[in-house]
Design a protein around this motif. Structure first.
Motif, short mmCIF file in Angstrom:
data_model
loop_
_atom_site.label_atom_id
_atom_site.label_comp_id
_atom_site.label_asym_id
_atom_site.label_seq_id
_atom_site.Cartn_x
_atom_site.Cartn_y
_atom_site.Cartn_z
N LYS A 199 66.26 41.30 23.58
CA LYS A 199 65.42 41.58 22.40
C LYS A 199 65.31 43.09 22.16
O LYS A 199 65.12 43.54 21.05
CB LYS A 199 64.02 40.99 22.62
CG LYS A 199 64.00 39.47 22.60
CD LYS A 199 62.58 38.95 22.42
CE LYS A 199 62.48 37.48 22.84
NZ LYS A 199 62.39 37.33 24.32
N VAL A 200 65.43 43.86 23.26
CA VAL A 200 65.31 45.32 23.12
C VAL A 200 66.66 45.94 22.76
O VAL A 200 66.74 46.93 22.03
CB VAL A 200 64.75 45.93 24.43
CG1 VAL A 200 64.62 47.44 24.30
CG2 VAL A 200 63.40 45.30 24.77
N CYS A 201 67.75 45.36 23.30
CA CYS A 201 69.09 45.87 22.99
C CYS A 201 69.35 45.70 21.50
O CYS A 201 69.26 44.60 20.98
CB CYS A 201 70.15 45.11 23.79
SG CYS A 201 71.85 45.54 23.32
N MET A 202 69.66 46.79 20.82
CA MET A 202 69.86 46.71 19.37
C MET A 202 71.33 46.54 19.01
O MET A 202 71.69 46.51 17.84
CB MET A 202 69.27 47.95 18.70
CG MET A 202 67.76 48.00 18.79
SD MET A 202 67.09 49.44 17.96
CE MET A 202 67.39 50.72 19.15
N GLY A 203 72.17 46.48 20.03
CA GLY A 203 73.60 46.20 19.80
C GLY A 203 74.21 47.19 18.82
O GLY A 203 74.02 48.39 18.92
#
Lengths: 214, 645
Positions: free
Chosen positions: B586-590
């Motif tokens: 959920k934190v990784c914004m890719g």
């Protein structure tokens, strides 16, 4: 003299995977089981640099007569054990033929080209179809997952040896495995390996019965 | 657990070629074994060391191959049998001593085992050692299978004592690292006593001083020894012929190539048309034996790896014999019948034989091969070598790559030999820009560091492993300090000779046999030489970066920075992750994060995957080793680490 006959002499088996999956250990254990049964076994393998995340391959030649070349000639594998699915495809392209039997662990190991997005890893159903097309018969086992349930992913290599024993292609059984493994590690570890061997054999039998396997 | 001392005479065991060689040395009754680790040779010394407490053999990992040869030679001078082991390029290192040793002769049997790596499976060269036998003028043996790998060692020791000189037994990767059936012999009880006799007349080989001078006399004596060896080779049990009395083609081969050739002849059904002369004694060639076979056949195929050594030596013999036996037609490497580089295999020999006999051969149905090739193209992505998960080198090269970019002077790194050689490839962010022999990184940097007078203002870094430091870096470092060269030497101290399987080196508290040994302090040595020394932990990215930036700014003389962090496969670390890693998708914004997928696209640790479905990174729990470095790389804070319980 060997205790039982082989489907062909030499019987050529390739064990393949990615460095770190226990390829060398699997080939040595299998080779020792068959040597104890009186066969003349030759194993060729690549380790060293390719241990570092590269493709690895062991060539086993089982014979009642003599030592064979440590490299199987192209197109002459009778069976392939793959600890990683795309490595099975790679090996069949060189050593496969329409009569080959393939045992494949389904868990992928992504290469850095895949991790970085430069290459795509194929969908599992696609790899399975290719391996079926390229084999007389192909079995797919979720060995790594079952090994993780046992608490150690590395045991997948032993499960695949157990699975091979259940195919009946080579005279390998759990007694032979236990005799070899108990000489090379402490009793508690050997017992875990025997358990993994039996789970692998059962997974193959379940696949043969057409049941979904763990 | 080692198995080479177990087993009674007559028992059959599955032995790796290197185990067979080690067992052969024990059956020969050796007292001393010395070597330097190098694939594919390392398991010979490892196995002897593991059994040293039960065999009374003194076994050491020497600081380098030249020292190993000297240590083994000392045992020979004192009347003991000694084995010396190295990979092919180790012979280059030892060759200066070996030339003098061969000129002066030996007493107790001395056998040198170089293990070559045709195809460079674990090397950055496929240079070979056989030509050294000719250069050094010593006998050369090449085992053709696993049984011979054992038996030949014992025979070589006897030969060495018969002629009073060193004997070479050359192995290759496909024997050393392959395994096969070996029938065991007896390991004798040892009652060896060492005494160096030196008070006799200088020319007395048993009682005088040991040296290659006076050269005129000793060189002639050396060649007499070689002739004696050639005479013994005529009846050696390792030279065999199989095939018809008068073959249409004579295949001459040695080593693992003998197994490829035999199988190729069988596959093509040429048993009644082609003869196979397998030579175990390849220098000097047994003239009468080779002549007897050349006489019966007009066409010859030579199968060997890698350079045309056997081919050329047989051609010399054939030219000398031509007035008596007629001219021969040769098929081999020089005419392109067989590939000039790379390792041999059964298929190369099949192709050569099929061409000579005008036969059709296909390894699998064409349709099958075409289909399989398409599958590989479509679905077996390339698998470039990579540092292991948790390897300190990935973090080290991450920092070196980044600081050289920040430094902004087109700086570069001179590479050296070890796992970290892969710093030249993608997994090391293409950071290494020169790579040659052991220790060459420091020597080359020492030279670059003197080019400022010609306007060179780039930052110069050399790297070395801890084992390489003791092996060959020391003279380069001494040279650099003495001549006021400007560069930074980074020593990757991962507490062992990691590449080859964790052999100890002089910096460790233990020797090859597992006995306590005084560790030599790399930092103290560098300080004593006059370099400025700092130490950091490459897993501490921030501190390592700051230390390196400061060092690069110094530009005065030689700085040494020791990156200390043990190998992920070291016995104390393996299977024991330091951190439990967690990645919050959920934190990784890719793709939407400004980081451009720093962790997977750039850092590329195999423990991290890109999750196509969720468009975020993910940790592969099977592979992650819990080093914690990626948590410090992720700018979004998606990766967190917790001390493992």
């Amino acid at each position: 003299m060997a205790a039982s006959t082989l489907p062909s002499d030499p019987f050529n088996l390739v064990i393949t995977g990615v460095g770190g999956q226990g390829n060398v250990m699997a080939s040595r254990v299998l080779g020792n089981i068959l040597t104890r049964k009186g066969f003349t076994v030759t194993i060729g393998e690549t380790f060293g640099a390719s241990q570092r995340g590269g493709s690895v391959m062991s060539h086993l030649r089982v014979s009642e007569e003599t030592t064979w070349s440590p490299q199987i000639p192209k197109g002459r594998a009778h069976a392939v054990i793959a600890l990683e699915p795309t490595e099975a495809v790679r090996v069949l392209a060189d050593y496969g033929n329409p009569g080959v039997y393939t045992l494949c662990n389904t868990r992928p190991v992504h290469s850095i080209a895949v991790i970085s997005g430069e290459s795509a890893y194929p969908e599992q159903h696609q790899v399975k179809q290719w391996l079926r097309d390229l084999s007389e018969r192909a079995w797919f086992l979720e060995a790594t997952n079952a090994a993780m349930e046992m608490g150690n992913a590395i045991l997948a290599n032993i499960m695949m040896i157990g699975a091979l024993s259940a195919t009946g292609l080579l005279p390998v059984d759990s007694q032979g495995f236990e005799a070899v493994i108990s000489r090379s590690m402490p009793a508690d570890k050997a017992a875990r390996n025997c358990e993994a061997f039996d789970i692998g054999a059962e997974m193959l039998r379940a696949a043969d019965r057409g049941q979904s396997v763990k | 657990m080692s198995r080479i001392i177990q087993g009674a005479p007559g028992e059959h065991h599955l032995f790796m070629g290197n185990e067979a060689i080690a067992r052969g040395a024990l059956e020969a009754g050796i007292s001393v074994a010395a070597g330097y680790p190098g694939t594919p040779s390392s398991e010979i010394i490892e196995n002897l060391a593991a059994d040293a407490s039960e065999t009374d053999v003194y076994v050491e990992w020497s600081a380098n191959e030249k020292v190993a040869a000297e240590v083994a030679a000392a045992a020979s001078f004192a009347g003991l049998r000694a084995l010396c082991v190295m990979k092919q390029n180790g012979v280059n290192v030892a060759s200066d001593f070996l030339l003098h040793l061969a000129g002066g002769g030996t007493r107790g049997g001395m056998v040198l085992v170089p293990c070559d790596d045709p195809g460079a499976l674990s090397s950055i060269n496929e240079g070979e050692s056989r030509h050294f036998a000719r250069l050094l003028e010593v006998p050369l043996l090449e085992p053709g299978d696993f049984q011979e790998a054992k038996d030949m060692i014992k025979w070589a020791f006897e030969l060495s004592e018969q002629i009073g000189n060193m004997v070479m037994v050359r192995s290759v990767t496909r024997l050393s690292h392959a395994s096969g059936d070996v029938e065991l012999g007896k390991i004798p009880e040892s009652d060896a006593k060492a005494r160096f006799r030196h008070t006799g007349f200088i020319l007395d080989p048993e009682q005088g001083a040991m040296t290659s001078a006076p050269v005129g006399y000793k060189h002639a004596l050396q060649q007499e020894k070689l002739q004696k060896a050639e005479a013994l080779f005529e009846d050696a049990p390792f030279n065999t012929y199989t095939g018809p009395e008068n073959p249409e083609l004579l295949v001459i081969t040695s080593s693992a190539c003998h197994l490829y050739s035999r199988e190729a002849i069988g596959i093509l059904g040429l048993e009644n048309r082609a003869g196979l002369l397998k030579l175990g004694t390849t220098w000097p060639l047994p003239r009468q034996l080779v002549r007897a076979h050349l006489e019966k056949c007009g066409r010859v195929l030579v199968v060997e790896e890698v350079i045309p050594f056997l081919e050329e030596n047989i051609k010399v013999l054939a030219a000398e014999l031509a007035p008596e036996i007629g001219a021969k037609t040769f098929y081999a490497k020089r005419d392109g019948t067989l590939p000039a580089t790379g390792e041999m295999n059964p298929d190369h020999v099949i192709c050569a034989l099929a061409a000579i006999f005008n036969l059709e051969y296909r390894s699998a149905p064409e349709q099958y091969t075409e289909k399989a090739k398409l599958c590989v193209l479509a679905g077996a992505p390339g698998r470039d070598l990579t540092f292991c998960p948790g390897c300190p080198h990935r973090a080290s090269f991450w920092t070196l790559h980044n600081v050289l970019a920040l430094d902004n002077r087109e700086g570069f790194v001179c590479g050296d030999i070890g796992c970290y050689s892969m710093g030249m490839r993608e997994t090391g962010f293409y950071t290494l820009k020169t790579m040659h022999a052991m220790g060459s990184g420091t020597g080359i940097a020492s030279g670059f560091g003197k080019l400022d007078r010609f306007g060179m203002d780039q930052s110069i870094v050399a790297v070395s492993g801890d084992s390489t430091f003791f092996h060959a870096v020391l003279p380069g470092l001494v040279n650099a300090v003495h001549h006021g060269s400007n560069f930074t030497l980074v020593i990757f101290d991962n507490s062992g000779t990691a590449m080859t399987g964790f052999q100890p080196h002089p910096g460790l508290e233990v020797d090859a046999m597992g006995k306590p040994a005084p560790p030599l302090d790399i930092a103290g040595i560098c300080q004593a030489i006059g370099a400025k020394v700092s130490v950091c932990d490459p897993f501490d990215l921030e501190n390592t970066r700051d230390t390196m930036l400061e060092t690069l700014d110094d530009r005065q003389g030689v700085n040494v920075v020791i990156f200390r962090q043990s190998c992920a496969l070291s016995p104390e670390k393996k299977g024991k992750p330091r951190y439990e890693m967690h990645l919050d998708q959920k934190v990784c914004m890719g793709e939407n994060c400004g980081c451009n997928k720093l962790c997977t696209r750039v850092f590329k640790c195999p423990g991290l995957n890109w999750d196509e479905k969720n468009q975020a990174a993910r940790i592969d729990e099977v592979i992650c080793a819990g080093c914690g470095v990626c948590a410090d790389i992720c700018p979004a804070g998606a990766i967190t680490k917790k001390e493992a319980g």
